[in-house]
Enzyme design. Structure first.
Site, PDB file in Angstrom:
ATOM      1  N   CYS A 159     -10.692   7.782  12.793  1.00  0.00           N
ATOM      2  CA  CYS A 159     -10.926   7.257  11.357  1.00  0.00           C
ATOM      3  C   CYS A 159     -12.243   7.928  10.830  1.00  0.00           C
ATOM      4  O   CYS A 159     -12.878   8.784  11.483  1.00  0.00           O
ATOM      5  CB  CYS A 159     -10.997   5.775  11.381  1.00  0.00           C
ATOM      6  SG  CYS A 159     -12.367   5.414  12.193  1.00  0.00           S
TER       7      CYS A 159
ATOM      8  N   CYS B  36      -8.153   1.905  12.036  1.00  0.00           N
ATOM      9  CA  CYS B  36      -7.478   2.744  11.033  1.00  0.00           C
ATOM     10  C   CYS B  36      -6.838   3.882  11.679  1.00  0.00           C
ATOM     11  O   CYS B  36      -6.087   4.638  10.813  1.00  0.00           O
ATOM     12  CB  CYS B  36      -8.743   3.130  10.166  1.00  0.00           C
ATOM     13  SG  CYS B  36      -9.435   1.490   9.164  1.00  0.00           S
TER      14      CYS B  36
ATOM     15  N   ARG C  45       0.812  -0.960   0.011  1.00  0.00           N
ATOM     16  CA  ARG C  45       0.064   0.002   0.106  1.00  0.00           C
ATOM     17  C   ARG C  45       0.795   1.396   0.128  1.00  0.00           C
ATOM     18  O   ARG C  45       1.971   1.096  -0.138  1.00  0.00           O
ATOM     19  CB  ARG C  45      -1.027  -0.109   1.426  1.00  0.00           C
ATOM     20  CG  ARG C  45      -1.774  -1.332   1.473  1.00  0.00           C
ATOM     21  CD  ARG C  45      -2.979  -0.983   0.419  1.00  0.00           C
ATOM     22  NE  ARG C  45      -3.938  -2.202   0.735  1.00  0.00           N
ATOM     23  CZ  ARG C  45      -4.911  -2.013   1.325  1.00  0.00           C
ATOM     24  NH1 ARG C  45      -5.356  -0.935   2.307  1.00  0.00           N
ATOM     25  NH2 ARG C  45      -5.892  -2.822   1.555  1.00  0.00           N
TER      26      ARG C  45
ATOM     27  N   LYS D 211       1.881  -3.114   4.351  1.00  0.00           N
ATOM     28  CA  LYS D 211       2.078  -1.838   4.569  1.00  0.00           C
ATOM     29  C   LYS D 211       3.683  -1.432   5.123  1.00  0.00           C
ATOM     30  O   LYS D 211       4.179  -2.419   5.896  1.00  0.00           O
ATOM     31  CB  LYS D 211       1.168  -1.254   5.533  1.00  0.00           C
ATOM     32  CG  LYS D 211      -0.358  -1.416   5.176  1.00  0.00           C
ATOM     33  CD  LYS D 211      -1.340  -0.823   6.279  1.00  0.00           C
ATOM     34  CE  LYS D 211      -2.732  -0.856   5.608  1.00  0.00           C
ATOM     35  NZ  LYS D 211      -3.549  -0.280   6.874  1.00  0.00           N
TER      36      LYS D 211
ATOM     37  N   LYS E 296      -3.441  -7.358   2.568  1.00  0.00           N
ATOM     38  CA  LYS E 296      -2.577  -6.010   2.395  1.00  0.00           C
ATOM     39  C   LYS E 296      -1.475  -5.898   3.051  1.00  0.00           C
ATOM     40  O   LYS E 296      -1.163  -6.843   4.044  1.00  0.00           O
ATOM     41  CB  LYS E 296      -3.363  -4.726   3.167  1.00  0.00           C
ATOM     42  CG  LYS E 296      -3.824  -5.145   4.380  1.00  0.00           C
ATOM     43  CD  LYS E 296      -4.614  -3.822   5.074  1.00  0.00           C
ATOM     44  CE  LYS E 296      -6.132  -3.821   4.693  1.00  0.00           C
ATOM     45  NZ  LYS E 296      -6.893  -2.821   5.486  1.00  0.00           N
TER      46      LYS E 296
ATOM     47  N   CYS F  57     -14.611   1.029  14.703  1.00  0.00           N
ATOM     48  CA  CYS F  57     -14.497  -0.347  14.665  1.00  0.00           C
ATOM     49  C   CYS F  57     -13.095  -0.983  14.859  1.00  0.00           C
ATOM     50  O   CYS F  57     -12.175   0.035  15.093  1.00  0.00           O
ATOM     51  CB  CYS F  57     -15.113  -0.781  13.457  1.00  0.00           C
ATOM     52  SG  CYS F  57     -13.668  -1.325  12.324  1.00  0.00           S
TER      53      CYS F  57
ATOM     54  N   CYS G 269     -18.089   4.522   5.805  1.00  0.00           N
ATOM     55  CA  CYS G 269     -17.402   3.203   5.993  1.00  0.00           C
ATOM     56  C   CYS G 269     -18.550   2.200   6.361  1.00  0.00           C
ATOM     57  O   CYS G 269     -19.477   2.234   7.500  1.00  0.00           O
ATOM     58  CB  CYS G 269     -16.383   3.400   7.235  1.00  0.00           C
ATOM     59  SG  CYS G 269     -15.665   1.671   7.545  1.00  0.00           S
TER      60      CYS G 269
HETATM   61 FE1  SRM Z   1      -8.061   1.274   7.274  1.00  0.00          FE
HETATM   62  C1  SRM Z   1     -10.885  -1.016   6.143  1.00  0.00           C
HETATM   63  C2  SRM Z   1     -10.184   3.743   6.155  1.00  0.00           C
HETATM   64  C3  SRM Z   1      -5.668   3.173   7.735  1.00  0.00           C
HETATM   65  C4  SRM Z   1      -6.597  -1.193   9.116  1.00  0.00           C
HETATM   66  N1  SRM Z   1     -10.159   1.462   6.342  1.00  0.00           N
HETATM   67  C5  SRM Z   1     -10.903   0.247   5.865  1.00  0.00           C
HETATM   68  C6  SRM Z   1     -12.085   0.817   4.817  1.00  0.00           C
HETATM   69  C7  SRM Z   1     -11.565   0.582   3.418  1.00  0.00           C
HETATM   70  C8  SRM Z   1     -13.357   0.024   4.943  1.00  0.00           C
HETATM   71  C9  SRM Z   1     -13.731  -1.107   4.277  1.00  0.00           C
HETATM   72  O1  SRM Z   1     -12.787  -2.199   4.178  1.00  0.00           O
HETATM   73  O2  SRM Z   1     -14.969  -0.922   3.701  1.00  0.00           O
HETATM   74  C10 SRM Z   1     -12.044   2.385   5.387  1.00  0.00           C
HETATM   75  C11 SRM Z   1     -12.833   3.121   4.490  1.00  0.00           C
HETATM   76  C12 SRM Z   1     -13.490   4.236   5.006  1.00  0.00           C
HETATM   77  C13 SRM Z   1     -14.008   5.483   4.490  1.00  0.00           C
HETATM   78  O3  SRM Z   1     -15.301   5.668   4.468  1.00  0.00           O
HETATM   79  O4  SRM Z   1     -13.073   6.230   3.718  1.00  0.00           O
HETATM   80  C14 SRM Z   1     -10.659   2.412   5.956  1.00  0.00           C
HETATM   81  N2  SRM Z   1      -7.995   3.024   6.888  1.00  0.00           N
HETATM   82  C15 SRM Z   1      -9.087   3.988   6.288  1.00  0.00           C
HETATM   83  C16 SRM Z   1      -8.470   5.516   6.532  1.00  0.00           C
HETATM   84  C17 SRM Z   1      -9.010   6.315   5.471  1.00  0.00           C
HETATM   85  C18 SRM Z   1      -8.599   5.909   7.937  1.00  0.00           C
HETATM   86  C19 SRM Z   1      -8.481   7.525   8.144  1.00  0.00           C
HETATM   87  O5  SRM Z   1      -9.454   8.068   8.491  1.00  0.00           O
HETATM   88  O6  SRM Z   1      -7.381   7.858   7.647  1.00  0.00           O
HETATM   89  C20 SRM Z   1      -6.956   4.952   6.543  1.00  0.00           C
HETATM   90  C21 SRM Z   1      -6.380   5.103   5.084  1.00  0.00           C
HETATM   91  C22 SRM Z   1      -4.777   4.656   4.809  1.00  0.00           C
HETATM   92  C23 SRM Z   1      -4.360   4.911   3.540  1.00  0.00           C
HETATM   93  O7  SRM Z   1      -4.195   5.999   3.014  1.00  0.00           O
HETATM   94  O8  SRM Z   1      -3.898   3.777   2.903  1.00  0.00           O
HETATM   95  C24 SRM Z   1      -6.818   3.768   7.168  1.00  0.00           C
HETATM   96  N3  SRM Z   1      -6.358   0.921   8.227  1.00  0.00           N
HETATM   97  C25 SRM Z   1      -5.724   1.993   8.326  1.00  0.00           C
HETATM   98  C26 SRM Z   1      -4.678   1.811   9.227  1.00  0.00           C
HETATM   99  C27 SRM Z   1      -3.537   2.588   9.859  1.00  0.00           C
HETATM  100  C28 SRM Z   1      -2.170   2.481   9.148  1.00  0.00           C
HETATM  101  O9  SRM Z   1      -2.207   1.699   7.912  1.00  0.00           O
HETATM  102  O10 SRM Z   1      -1.185   3.168   9.381  1.00  0.00           O
HETATM  103  C29 SRM Z   1      -5.127   0.357   9.723  1.00  0.00           C
HETATM  104  C30 SRM Z   1      -4.192  -0.407  10.805  1.00  0.00           C
HETATM  105  C31 SRM Z   1      -2.886  -0.901  10.472  1.00  0.00           C
HETATM  106  C32 SRM Z   1      -3.173  -2.163  10.034  1.00  0.00           C
HETATM  107  O11 SRM Z   1      -3.363  -2.294   8.840  1.00  0.00           O
HETATM  108  O12 SRM Z   1      -3.061  -3.357  10.801  1.00  0.00           O
HETATM  109  C33 SRM Z   1      -6.176  -0.054   8.943  1.00  0.00           C
HETATM  110  N4  SRM Z   1      -8.516  -0.752   7.577  1.00  0.00           N
HETATM  111  C34 SRM Z   1      -7.976  -1.701   8.385  1.00  0.00           C
HETATM  112  C35 SRM Z   1      -8.441  -2.890   8.351  1.00  0.00           C
HETATM  113  C36 SRM Z   1      -8.157  -4.233   9.253  1.00  0.00           C
HETATM  114  C37 SRM Z   1      -7.095  -4.900   8.697  1.00  0.00           C
HETATM  115  C38 SRM Z   1      -6.553  -6.005   9.233  1.00  0.00           C
HETATM  116  O13 SRM Z   1      -5.355  -6.420   9.157  1.00  0.00           O
HETATM  117  O14 SRM Z   1      -7.215  -6.617  10.170  1.00  0.00           O
HETATM  118  C39 SRM Z   1      -9.731  -2.969   7.492  1.00  0.00           C
HETATM  119  C40 SRM Z   1     -10.802  -3.958   7.042  1.00  0.00           C
HETATM  120  C41 SRM Z   1      -9.980  -4.981   6.337  1.00  0.00           C
HETATM  121  O15 SRM Z   1      -8.799  -4.876   5.841  1.00  0.00           O
HETATM  122  O16 SRM Z   1     -10.600  -6.054   6.122  1.00  0.00           O
HETATM  123  C42 SRM Z   1      -9.654  -1.562   7.174  1.00  0.00           C
HETATM  124 FE1  SF4 Z   2     -13.968   2.130   9.015  1.00  0.00          FE
HETATM  125 FE2  SF4 Z   2     -13.317   0.688  11.274  1.00  0.00          FE
HETATM  126 FE3  SF4 Z   2     -11.575   1.775   9.536  1.00  0.00          FE
HETATM  127 FE4  SF4 Z   2     -13.046   3.512  11.252  1.00  0.00          FE
HETATM  128  S1  SF4 Z   2     -11.554   1.970  11.779  1.00  0.00           S
HETATM  129  S2  SF4 Z   2     -12.499   3.545   9.076  1.00  0.00           S
HETATM  130  S3  SF4 Z   2     -14.966   2.326  11.351  1.00  0.00           S
HETATM  131  S4  SF4 Z   2     -12.880   0.218   8.984  1.00  0.00           S
END
Ligand code: SRM
Ligand code: SF4
Length: 576
Positions: free
Chosen positions: A437, A486, A152, A218, A216, A482, A443
């Protein structure tokens, strides 16, 4: 295509359904093009939804009006979220102007900065997707691999011209981002109308193979003493080691990750392990070895167990080191000493080593929009129109206006002042450091509010902190809707993790510099009850804390019971 959640063959273990989609997708093409062209619905098929993630697109619907539309017998209000690929968070002023215009023309009227230093558009109707991607393409921006089972957006400290080490680290981050791009031309064909190659010359994905990664992946680069990228939360991390003002190399970290599910002990946040030291010119070689080890050994049968952290947790770090060494031909030297002291973004004006200036602009939850008395979107567009440097998006959802000359500094100051946006210094440290987030309404996974709840949460805690005389104490507070994590809430001194509407799990005790995870303090609590619960603790902290002790350290020492649930299984609580 099977519609079951899993398929089975006699010889092989059951693969997750996404694995079948990937292999049948002709390198991420599937039926996306025809689904996008189908004007009879705003939606696309589930398979196209999974595949289009690899192109930076997520199908969503407006959850605020979901029930109303259902009652009226209407289709959900479908629209895409599009995430830009922006290694190290760097955008030129010209790119900013174009993105700002595209938001007005195509998406909901705001741009969203993410916790991984990039832009998100929301509310993109499927008929507008190609227009948006073509508009971005004109200023050399894309959304390739911004989501999906690939490497990513690569994170890196956002102020590269501060000194030569920062510049070099930024270049390494960009080089790895480029190197790890999928080679398929699917994106160019589907959204940019490039001539089809599918069915012609066979395409090869030399690093990923036909099924890409199990999940994914990172990568983040950090430069001590700042751990702004939360390097221990990354699958793959590079901690820059500078000696005598020069970049000597990197300590490599692997196996960080935060996502979990409430009540499922088999899923958990995990801090990365330090593998050892490598010379600076070996980044791509080592990164490829780490990535391909995960490609070959990651769990492709269970997507909840498919991240690198579980591969390492299950097989052990010594096995992993050996595998990476034999694939890369590089033997790790012992890790070199380093110390992280902060995760904070610099706010206000600062001078760079090259004599230019940068301005750290705080943007609550990274939401760039105009609200009454706070016209952030307009102000940033006006700045972009006169700015000849760059914008740098930070891991804390803020913007750095970068590479500013003395004369432009005066002009930028005037624009900020005209719009009343110069109060950086009056804001509480809690507010400046807080993350949330996106959560509702876009979301699909949100269980509770996050971004929309943050202003009220901050107001309540600011009042408690002000009374305790802690207005300027940098306490990290992060909220997510949740447990996916994120906004990296498990690395916050106060972490709220959505459980149900209005209810959050409360975590305390992370170390401020991002080297210790927090622990569960209350499994389900309202914000008001959490304020009541934490008020005496915050007062005690103000009176009883030891010298230089942060709030997380205080909670870890004096508040949390020894047996509070650790948010890390098998790894030391302190990674360094
Ligand atoms: Fe995230 C999924 C938003 C950083 C862990 N994340 C999602 C989704 C795409 C929901 C979905 O799958 O339907 C969210 C979209 C929300 C929306 O309406 O925009 C979403 N994640 C975000 C963002 C936009 C949060 C924010 O408010 O800034 C961040 C975008 C990052 C980017 O530019 O690429 C974001 N997500 C993160 C981080 C933090 C990081 O990477 O530094 C994490 C935790 C670190 C990690 O990956 O372990 C993170 N997002 C997740 C997960 C759980 C992954 C896992 O291993 O369990 C999901 C759900 C999934 O992948 O199934 C998820
Ligand atoms: Fe959506 Fe959960 Fe990520 Fe917040 S933490 S953007 S509720 S997937």
């Amino acid at each position: 295509m099977s519609t079951d959640s899993d398929i089975s063959t006699p010889a092989a273990p059951k693969l997750a359904v996404n694995e079948v989609m990937k292999i049948n997708s002709r390198h991420l093409r599937g039926a996306i093009a025809s689904d996008l062209a189908d004007a009879s619905t705003g939606n696309i098929s589930e398979e196209s939804n999974q595949l289009s993630k690899f192109h930076g697109l997520y199908m969503q619907d407006d959850r605020d009006i979901r029930n109303i539309l259902k009652k009226e017998g209407k289709e959900k209000a479908f629209a895409f979220m599009l995430r830009v690929r922006l290694p190290g968070g760097r955008a030129t002023a010209k790119q900013w102007i174009v993105l700002d215009k595209l938001v007005d023309q195509i998406a909901s009227p705001s741009l969203r900065l993410t916790t991984r230093q990039t832009f998100q558009f929301h509310g993109v109707l499927k008929g507008n997707v190609k227009k948006l991607i073509k508009g971005m393409h004109e200023v050399l921006l894309d959304s390739i691999a911004a989501c999906g089972d690939v490497n990513r957006n690569v994170m890196a400290p956002p102020n590269p011209e501060r000194d030569p080490v920062q510049q070099e680290v930024y270049q390494h981050a960009v080089a790895w981002s480029e190197y790890a791009l999928p080679k398929t031309r699917a994106y160019h064909e589907i959204y940019l109308d490039e001539e089809l190659v599918a069915g012609g010359e066979p395409e090869i994905e030399p690093m990923y193979g036909d099924t890409y990664l199990p999940r994914k992946f990172k990568t983040g680069f950090a430069i001590p003493p700042s751990n702004d990228v939360d390097v221990f939360s990354q699958d793959l991390g590079f901690i820059a080691i500078a000696e005598n003002g020069k970049l000597a190399g990197y300590n490599v970290t692997v196996g960080g990750g935060l996502g979990m599910n409430h009540g499922n002990a088999e899923t958990f946040p995990r801090l990365a392990d330090v593998l050892g030291f490598i010379p600076a010119d070996k980044v791509n070689q080592i990164a490829e070895a780490v990535l391909t080890t995960q490609r070959d050994y990651g769990d492709r049968t269970n997507r909840k167990h498919a991240r690198l952290k579980y591969t390492i947790q299950d097989r052990g770090i010594e096995w992993f080191r050996g595998e990476v060494e034999s694939r890369s031909g590089i033997i790790f030297a012992p890790a070199r000493p380093f110390e992280f002291t902060t995760i904070e973004d610099p706010h206000g004006w600062h001078r760079n080593a090259d004599g230019s200036w940068f301005y750290g602009l705080h943007i609550l939850s990274g939401r760039i929009k105009d609200i009454e008395g706070w016209p952030m979107k307009t102000a940033l567009r006006e700045i972009a129109e006169i700015h000849d440097g760059d914008f740098r998006l930070t891991p804390s959802q803020n913007v750095t206006i970068s590479g500013v000359s003395d004369s432009k500094k005066v002009e930028i100051e005037a624009i900020l002042a005209k719009h009343g946006l110069t109060s950086e210094n009056n804001r509480s440290s809690l507010r400046l450091n807080a993350l949330s987030c996106v959560a509702l309404p876009t979301c699909g996974l949100a269980l509770a509010e996050s971004e929309r709840a943050l202003p009220d949460i901050l107001k309540k805690f600011e009042s408690v902190l002000d009374t305790a005389g802690l207005h300027d104490d940098a306490i990290s507070l992060r909220v997510t809707g949740c447990p996916n994590g994120c906004a990296r809430p498990y690395l916050a001194e106060i972490g709220f993790v959505g459980k149900a509407p209005g209810k959050y799990a409360l975590y305390l005790g992370a170390k401020y510099n991002g080297t210790r995870l927090n622990r569960l303090f209350s499994p389900s609590i309202t914000i008001d009850d959490a304020v009541t619960l934490l008020t005496p603790i915050i007062k005690r902290f103000a009176l009883e804390r030891q010298e230089a002790e942060g709030f997380g350290d205080f909670c870890d020492r004096a508040i949390l019971p020894e047996d509070a649930t650790f948010h890390s299984v098998g790894t030391p609580r302190t990674a360094v």
